[in-house]
Motif scaffolding. Structure first.
Motif, mmCIF file in Angstrom:
data_model
loop_
_atom_site.group_PDB
_atom_site.id
_atom_site.type_symbol
_atom_site.label_atom_id
_atom_site.label_comp_id
_atom_site.label_asym_id
_atom_site.label_seq_id
_atom_site.Cartn_x
_atom_site.Cartn_y
_atom_site.Cartn_z
ATOM 1 N N SER A 80 33.574 44.266 33.744
ATOM 2 C CA SER A 80 33.778 45.775 33.702
ATOM 3 C C SER A 80 33.104 46.308 34.884
ATOM 4 C CB SER A 80 33.534 46.651 32.472
ATOM 5 O OG SER A 80 32.124 46.398 32.388
ATOM 6 N N LYS A 81 32.111 45.505 35.569
ATOM 7 C CA LYS A 81 31.140 45.826 36.473
ATOM 8 C C LYS A 81 31.518 45.150 37.760
ATOM 9 C CE LYS A 81 28.301 48.483 34.583
ATOM 10 N NZ LYS A 81 27.914 49.828 34.952
ATOM 11 N N ASN A 103 27.649 45.362 28.562
ATOM 12 C CA ASN A 103 28.753 44.708 29.269
ATOM 13 C C ASN A 103 28.410 43.124 30.022
ATOM 14 O OD1 ASN A 103 27.540 45.973 31.111
ATOM 15 N ND2 ASN A 103 29.413 47.412 31.558
#
Length: 440
Positions: free
Chosen positions: A52-53, A25
């Motif tokens: 997403s992080k 990601n």
């Protein structure tokens, strides 16, 4: 010391938990140098980030292949969401005015969501030209702290051993007369201080396997186990019996790491310093510490930490002080550490003792410390370099000693902008200003 400020400054440098080039990601793809001169460099980095992080931060630094030269980060870039997004990162020159060569660029990303971390190294030979511009004061002060901590975290143990040998043989000192080699312990104490993971212990074991006669690895292991022991015990007077049992087991492990390495590691004066700390905290009789101390100063008479450690054994922060013995230790230090001024040595010793006492301790009321001698020590240090930290420290002691004239002279030099992290809560700038200027 400004360790809190420093930890913020180099937080990314000490986050080398899972050094990989990319994850599904987010990734680091490439870089371009956008601006460079003798003082700093700015680069543009191509990254991927699917979001997403959470928020991602980019950091960058350069170092020499032998690990002896390294830059401090100047800022952290925020990585936007998207593919092939461009992020700027910058860093200052390595803390030295001379010509310096670095070979490697290290880029790293950190997520504020779950602590995910990745890094990528690039070959980037670069020569930093000599400069007559002043070097950042904080960079200079913490140069070796950064080198020890970063090389340990990156697994460059040969560089740690090389730097230890270099600083021990040179006996290089800072303005206060402390050996620069002592940053080794400071860096590892910060690294191990609040962690219970076994990753650092595994790293030390790898170090010992690579260099079975390392003069640093046994001390690192003792620092690890000592920190683990105090985390489980805590600092309260009443300790749970089970916690005390674990404390003893871990302190025994620290002592074993030192005792079994004596033949080769005792040429490092920090070995004696750590053994004095561990054996005393592990309940060895006072005579054991005294015999070890005598052996230590016979072998390493100019290492200040040996005297400071023994003085603190005689004057622990929880009472039972013997100030006559403390004074005797300090006088021995003054006589043996011939390279520096006797007043500077005296000042450094008592300053360290005071920093370990509880907040109600008054150096000039509760010990045998002499303000005129400490004042002289600070004056001699400040003649060499008008350091802001030293100015503030001296002002605190002038306030404690009720020396109005000295305090007011220092306050003019501080220009009303104190380094507040140096001033204790019971001697704040406001208190001292009210005391000597009659303000309400």
């Amino acid at each position: 010391m400004h360790l809190i400020r420093l930890s913020l400054l180099i937080a990314f440098t000490f986050c080398f938990s899972s050094a990989v080039a990319q994850q599904d990601n987010f990734s680091i793809n490439s870089f371009l140098i956008k601006k460079s001169d003798a003082q700093s460099m700015t680069i543009e980095v191509d990254c991927n980030n699917d979001g997403s992080k959470g928020q991602l931060f980019l950091g960058a630094s350069v170092n020499s292949s032998d690990g002896m030269i390294r830059t401090f980060e100047e800022g952290r870039g925020i990585v936007p969401t998207g593919k092939n997004v461009k992020v700027s990162a910058s860093f200052r020159r390595p803390p030295d005015n001379a010509v310096q060569k670095t070979d490697n660029l290290r880029l790293h990303l950190l997520s504020d969501k779950d602590g995910s971390f990745l890094s990528r190294n690039f070959s980037m030979p670069y020569v930093w030209e000599a400069t007559d511009q002043p070097i950042n004061e904080t960079d200079l002060r913490f140069k070796n702290f950064l080198l020890f901590g970063s090389n340990f975290n990156e697994g460059n143990f040969a560089a740690v051993d090389l730097l230890l040998d270099k600083l021990i043989s040179s006996e290089l000192t800072d303005l206060s007369g402390n050996w620069e080699m002592s940053w080794f312990e400071s860096a590892l104490n910060m690294e191990f201080g609040d962690k219970n993971d076994r990753g650092n212990l595994k790293r030390i074991q790898q170090w010992r396997a690579l260099n079975p006669k390392s003069i640093g690895a046994p001390i690192a292991e003792a620092i690890y186990w000592r920190g683990a022991a105090w985390r489980i015990r805590g600092n309260e007077a009443n300790v749970d019996p089970f916690a005390l049992k674990l404390f003893r087991q871990r302190m025994n492990a620290a002592e074993l790491a030192l005792s079994r390495s004596r033949k080769y590691a005792a040429r490092n004066p920090a070995w004696y310093e750590m053994y004095l700390l561990v054996s005393n905290e592990n309940g060895k009789p006072l005579v054991f510490s005294e015999n070890l101390y005598q052996e230590a100063i016979k072998r390493h008479p100019r290492f200040p930490n040996l005297y400071k450690t023994m003085a603190l054994i005689y004057a622990p922060s929880n009472g039972f002080e013997d100030w006559d013995k403390v004074e005797r230790v300090i006088k021995t230090a003054v006589g043996n550490i011939t390279e520096g001024s006797s007043a500077v040595v005296y000042t450094s010793m008592y300053k360290d003792i005071a920093s370990h006492q509880q907040s109600d301790f008054d150096l000039f009321r509760d010990s045998l410390a002499s303000w005129p001698t400490i004042k002289q020590g600070y004056e001699e240090m400040l003649k060499k370099t008008p350091d802001k930290q030293l100015l503030n420290e001296m002002a605190v002691y002038a306030c404690r000693a009720n020396d109005k004239e000295t305090f007011n002279n220092l306050w003019v030099k501080i220009q009303g902008k104190p380094e507040k992290n140096i001033w204790p809560d019971n001697y704040t700038p406001d208190i001292c200003m009210h005391r000597f200027k009659g303000k309400m």
